[in-house]
Scaffold this motif. Structure first.
Motif, mmCIF file in Angstrom:
data_model
loop_
_atom_site.group_PDB
_atom_site.id
_atom_site.type_symbol
_atom_site.label_atom_id
_atom_site.label_comp_id
_atom_site.label_asym_id
_atom_site.label_seq_id
_atom_site.Cartn_x
_atom_site.Cartn_y
_atom_site.Cartn_z
ATOM 1 N N LEU A 4 -0.105 -18.694 -25.674
ATOM 2 C CA LEU A 4 -0.455 -17.461 -26.097
ATOM 3 C C LEU A 4 -1.854 -16.814 -25.355
ATOM 4 O O LEU A 4 -3.054 -17.654 -25.957
ATOM 5 N N HIS A 5 -1.903 -16.291 -24.309
ATOM 6 C CA HIS A 5 -3.165 -15.930 -23.621
ATOM 7 C C HIS A 5 -3.895 -14.842 -24.553
ATOM 8 O O HIS A 5 -5.196 -14.937 -24.702
ATOM 9 N N VAL A 6 -3.388 -13.930 -24.988
ATOM 10 C CA VAL A 6 -3.999 -12.560 -25.544
ATOM 11 C C VAL A 6 -3.172 -12.361 -26.673
ATOM 12 O O VAL A 6 -1.886 -12.158 -26.661
ATOM 13 N N VAL A 65 -8.756 -33.648 -30.488
ATOM 14 C CA VAL A 65 -8.269 -34.419 -29.499
ATOM 15 C C VAL A 65 -8.931 -33.969 -28.306
ATOM 16 O O VAL A 65 -8.978 -32.646 -28.090
ATOM 17 N N THR A 66 -8.975 -34.771 -27.209
ATOM 18 C CA THR A 66 -9.529 -34.622 -25.736
ATOM 19 C C THR A 66 -8.233 -34.587 -24.975
ATOM 20 O O THR A 66 -7.586 -35.773 -25.114
ATOM 21 N N LEU A 67 -7.980 -33.796 -24.257
ATOM 22 C CA LEU A 67 -6.651 -33.745 -23.695
ATOM 23 C C LEU A 67 -6.968 -33.545 -22.109
ATOM 24 O O LEU A 67 -7.979 -32.610 -21.798
ATOM 25 N N PRO A 68 -6.195 -34.208 -21.145
ATOM 26 C CA PRO A 68 -6.236 -33.930 -19.580
ATOM 27 C C PRO A 68 -5.654 -32.657 -19.208
ATOM 28 O O PRO A 68 -4.762 -31.938 -20.020
ATOM 29 N N GLU A 69 -6.024 -32.311 -18.219
ATOM 30 C CA GLU A 69 -5.375 -31.243 -17.321
ATOM 31 C C GLU A 69 -3.836 -31.370 -17.292
ATOM 32 O O GLU A 69 -3.731 -32.751 -16.895
ATOM 33 N N ARG A 70 -3.344 -30.458 -17.484
ATOM 34 C CA ARG A 70 -1.678 -30.569 -17.409
ATOM 35 C C ARG A 70 -1.040 -29.435 -16.604
ATOM 36 O O ARG A 70 -1.463 -28.358 -16.946
ATOM 37 N N HIS A 71 -0.319 -29.881 -15.350
ATOM 38 C CA HIS A 71 0.309 -28.733 -14.580
ATOM 39 C C HIS A 71 1.533 -28.329 -15.179
ATOM 40 O O HIS A 71 2.251 -28.986 -15.961
ATOM 41 N N TYR A 72 1.885 -27.343 -15.089
ATOM 42 C CA TYR A 72 3.244 -26.546 -15.403
ATOM 43 C C TYR A 72 3.876 -25.543 -14.762
ATOM 44 O O TYR A 72 3.063 -25.100 -13.642
ATOM 45 N N ALA A 73 5.034 -25.129 -14.961
ATOM 46 C CA ALA A 73 5.738 -24.031 -14.373
ATOM 47 C C ALA A 73 5.849 -23.041 -15.355
ATOM 48 O O ALA A 73 6.266 -23.483 -16.682
ATOM 49 N N GLY A 74 5.612 -21.777 -15.476
ATOM 50 C CA GLY A 74 5.703 -20.796 -16.157
ATOM 51 C C GLY A 74 6.150 -19.384 -15.690
ATOM 52 O O GLY A 74 6.131 -19.180 -14.819
ATOM 53 N N ILE A 75 6.616 -18.743 -16.988
ATOM 54 C CA ILE A 75 7.096 -17.598 -16.842
ATOM 55 C C ILE A 75 6.047 -16.655 -17.991
ATOM 56 O O ILE A 75 6.173 -16.946 -18.928
ATOM 57 N N ARG A 76 5.304 -15.690 -17.455
ATOM 58 C CA ARG A 76 4.591 -14.906 -18.322
ATOM 59 C C ARG A 76 4.895 -13.480 -18.256
ATOM 60 O O ARG A 76 5.396 -12.819 -17.372
ATOM 61 N N THR A 77 4.702 -13.088 -19.466
ATOM 62 C CA THR A 77 5.008 -11.609 -19.665
ATOM 63 C C THR A 77 4.075 -10.892 -20.902
ATOM 64 O O THR A 77 3.406 -11.662 -21.538
ATOM 65 N N VAL A 78 3.906 -9.783 -21.050
ATOM 66 C CA VAL A 78 3.310 -8.994 -21.942
ATOM 67 C C VAL A 78 4.646 -8.441 -22.965
ATOM 68 O O VAL A 78 5.326 -7.547 -22.444
ATOM 69 N N MET A 84 -1.760 -8.761 -32.665
ATOM 70 C CA MET A 84 -0.362 -8.435 -33.621
ATOM 71 C C MET A 84 0.107 -7.197 -33.622
ATOM 72 O O MET A 84 1.405 -7.015 -33.949
ATOM 73 N N ALA A 85 -0.867 -6.447 -33.514
ATOM 74 C CA ALA A 85 -0.644 -4.754 -33.996
ATOM 75 C C ALA A 85 -0.065 -4.300 -32.458
ATOM 76 O O ALA A 85 0.249 -3.011 -32.475
ATOM 77 N N GLY A 86 -0.557 -4.884 -31.339
ATOM 78 C CA GLY A 86 -0.314 -4.179 -29.974
ATOM 79 C C GLY A 86 0.578 -5.175 -29.073
ATOM 80 O O GLY A 86 1.697 -5.494 -29.622
ATOM 81 N N GLU A 87 -0.024 -5.174 -27.978
ATOM 82 C CA GLU A 87 0.954 -6.299 -26.980
ATOM 83 C C GLU A 87 0.113 -7.508 -26.994
ATOM 84 O O GLU A 87 -0.991 -7.809 -27.309
ATOM 85 N N MET A 88 1.215 -8.671 -26.832
ATOM 86 C CA MET A 88 0.963 -10.115 -26.662
ATOM 87 C C MET A 88 1.164 -10.311 -25.346
ATOM 88 O O MET A 88 2.106 -10.092 -24.814
ATOM 89 N N GLY A 143 -7.204 -7.315 -28.291
ATOM 90 C CA GLY A 143 -6.555 -8.491 -28.510
ATOM 91 C C GLY A 143 -7.347 -9.681 -28.143
ATOM 92 O O GLY A 143 -8.447 -9.632 -27.394
ATOM 93 N N ASP A 144 -7.467 -10.838 -28.961
ATOM 94 C CA ASP A 144 -8.208 -12.129 -28.622
ATOM 95 C C ASP A 144 -7.679 -12.722 -27.580
ATOM 96 O O ASP A 144 -6.682 -13.305 -27.315
ATOM 97 N N ARG A 145 -8.756 -13.177 -26.509
ATOM 98 C CA ARG A 145 -8.296 -13.705 -25.237
ATOM 99 C C ARG A 145 -8.621 -15.181 -25.536
ATOM 100 O O ARG A 145 -9.936 -15.599 -25.541
ATOM 101 N N PHE A 146 -7.680 -15.973 -25.364
ATOM 102 C CA PHE A 146 -7.884 -17.611 -25.472
ATOM 103 C C PHE A 146 -7.987 -17.964 -24.162
ATOM 104 O O PHE A 146 -7.034 -17.803 -23.288
#
Length: 158
Positions: free
Chosen positions: A53-55, A10-23, A58-62, A125-128
């Motif tokens: 999921l940015h990075v 599917v083609t999705l538009p840009e979507r704004h958000y408020a987020g809390i990020r952590t490792v 599974m054996a290390g840091e997410m 880690g795979d960076r998406f």
């Protein structure tokens, strides 16, 4: 696992958000997600909740983020930061039940159709570019995670 909407592009538009990020390590990651959701829901009563999921290592840091989709960019407030789910073509699938199996199903479908993900593979880690679980069931009203309708989304390489 019950598939509500099968894998598709599917083609999705840009979507704004408020987020809390952590490792955080993979083990215990979902307890961290739940805590961050509570923090975010205390500030935002409306908006679709997702787990990005940015990075993935599974054996290390997410490197993960909990977000709430907003109508426009938000001002930073403590740990809450503005973000954008980028526009583009996404492989998506909606399911109820076990997320790990659902993620595997979607990844197999992507590979089986010869699609390229917006992802840089790396031993650390795979960076998406953008990979998320959007909760169509509001976690504030349904406590049983096994009943949540969840849309997986993985942005494809353009």
């Amino acid at each position: 696992m019950e598939i509500i909407e099968p894998p598709q592009v599917v083609t999705l538009p840009e979507r704004h958000y408020a987020g809390i990020r952590t490792v955080t390590p993979f083990k215990g990651m979902f307890q961290v997600r739940d805590r961050l959701m509570k923090d975010l829901h205390a500030r935002f009563e409306r908006g679709d909740t997702f787990f990005r999921l940015h990075v993935i290592d599974m054996a290390g840091e997410m490197d993960v983020e909990v977000g709430v989709v907003t109508d426009a960019a938000v001002a930073p407030d403590g740990p809450v930061r503005p973000g954008v789910l980028p526009a583009g073509d996404y492989a998506t699938m909606t399911f109820i039940g076990h997320g790990r199996r659902a993620n595997g199903t979607l990844l197999e479908w992507i590979r089986g159709h010869g699609l390229a993900m917006d992802c840089v593979e790396n031993p650390a880690g795979d960076r998406f570019g953008c990979r998320y679980e959007l909760y169509r069931t509001d976690p504030r009203t349904e406590r049983m995670k096994t009943r949540w309708q969840t849309q997986l989304g993985i942005r494809l390489d353009s």
